[in-house]
Design a protein around this motif. Structure first.
Motif, PDB file in Angstrom:
ATOM      1  N   GLN A 163       0.811  -1.218   0.000  1.00 53.38           N
ATOM      2  CA  GLN A 163       0.000   0.000   0.000  1.00 53.38           C
ATOM      3  C   GLN A 163       0.848   1.274   0.000  1.00 53.38           C
ATOM      4  O   GLN A 163       0.348   2.353   0.278  1.00 53.38           O
ATOM      5  N   GLY A 164       2.129   1.121  -0.330  1.00 53.35           N
ATOM      6  CA  GLY A 164       2.987   2.288  -0.459  1.00 53.35           C
ATOM      7  C   GLY A 164       3.940   2.527   0.682  1.00 53.35           C
ATOM      8  O   GLY A 164       4.674   3.517   0.697  1.00 53.35           O
ATOM      9  N   GLY A 165       3.950   1.624   1.666  1.00 50.20           N
ATOM     10  CA  GLY A 165       4.872   1.759   2.787  1.00 50.20           C
ATOM     11  C   GLY A 165       4.421   2.810   3.774  1.00 50.20           C
ATOM     12  O   GLY A 165       3.252   3.179   3.847  1.00 50.20           O
ATOM     13  N   GLY A 166       5.362   3.299   4.562  1.00 55.79           N
ATOM     14  CA  GLY A 166       5.041   4.280   5.590  1.00 55.79           C
ATOM     15  C   GLY A 166       5.104   3.669   6.975  1.00 55.79           C
ATOM     16  O   GLY A 166       5.652   2.579   7.172  1.00 55.79           O
ATOM     17  N   ASN A 167       4.525   4.377   7.931  1.00 54.41           N
ATOM     18  CA  ASN A 167       4.596   3.986   9.338  1.00 54.41           C
ATOM     19  C   ASN A 167       3.320   3.291   9.779  1.00 54.41           C
ATOM     20  O   ASN A 167       2.221   3.822   9.588  1.00 54.41           O
ATOM     21  N   ALA A 168       3.481   2.125  10.389  1.00 57.07           N
ATOM     22  CA  ALA A 168       2.336   1.366  10.887  1.00 57.07           C
ATOM     23  C   ALA A 168       2.449   1.171  12.393  1.00 57.07           C
ATOM     24  O   ALA A 168       3.527   0.868  12.913  1.00 57.07           O
TER      25      ALA A 168
END
Length: 229
Positions: A163-168
């Protein structure tokens, strides 16, 4: 594509944590102290300026409650979906689930292995020991528990990456987080500092995890300082 970062959080302090009971697949809610600690964590994460676009937790009530408080403090409760992943549950202690931890860890397990301190064992030996003494047939072998935990966190990381990466945000449990980190670092220790409301940062890229921090309590401490003002 942004890097994929999992901010893996140990749930807030619960009734069983306070009472010293083994809390695996059994469940108790956060205490008022536990709720306040997670509110502080949420405040600290908000003050850090980090952007979160994904939220996952185990399907245990204490993890779900913890995530709800964090998302409230971040103003994200209605902004990002909170998804449940049962593979990142705590270890199952079988017939010792809900029993006093001292009975299992300082009595039954040391007698089984003829040792004084259960922390002298590897995680693998501890899990397999619990499997041996469980009279209910619910506890897992090391092969089963290590597989499900690694598989669960990998599935989360891949989903975020797609879903495009980033912070989870990911809320899980003490033994589960310790197992994951030890698997990733090829270590077997039982002494990782993972207080309630601490954050362990895992980076995922090119199919590989990198452990960036373990049991970081600084976000919660920032929030606690603000709560006192």
């Amino acid at each position: 594509m942004a890097k994929t970062n999992l901010y893996v959080i140990r749930h807030g302090k619960t009734m069983f944590n306070t009472m010293g009971r083994a809390q695996g697949w059994s469940d108790t809610p956060l205490t008022p102290e536990g709720e306040r600690g997670i509110q502080a964590l949420g405040i600290g994460l908000r003050e850090s300026g980090l952007d979160f676009n994904h939220a996952y937790s185990s399907d245990s009530g204490r993890a779900i409650q913890t995530m709800g408080i964090i998302l409230d403090e971040l103003g994200l409760k209605d902004q990002i979906p909170h998804q449940f992943e049962k593979r990142i549950r705590e270890w199952c202690f079988g017939s010792f689930d809900g029993a006093y931890g001292s009975e299992l860890f300082h009595g039954v397990i040391p007698r089984l292995y003829h040792i004084t301190n259960y922390k002298d064992l590897s995680l693998e030996d501890l899990v397999n020991g619990i499997y041996q003494v469980d009279t209910a047939g619910w506890a897992e072998t090391w092969e089963a528990v290590s597989h499900r935990i690694l598989e669960g966190f990998t599935a989360i990381a891949k989903a975020v990456e797609v879903q495009g990466g980033g912070n989870a945000l990911v809320v899980s449990h003490s033994w589960t987080i310790q197992t994951l980190i030890c698997l990733l670092q090829a270590k077997a220790n039982l002494n990782l500092p993972l207080p309630n409301g601490s954050v362990s940062l895992l980076e995922y890229e090119d199919g590989q995890f990198t452990v960036r921090s373990i049991g970081d309590a600084s976000y919660r401490q920032i929030g606690e300082a603000i709560q006192k003002d």
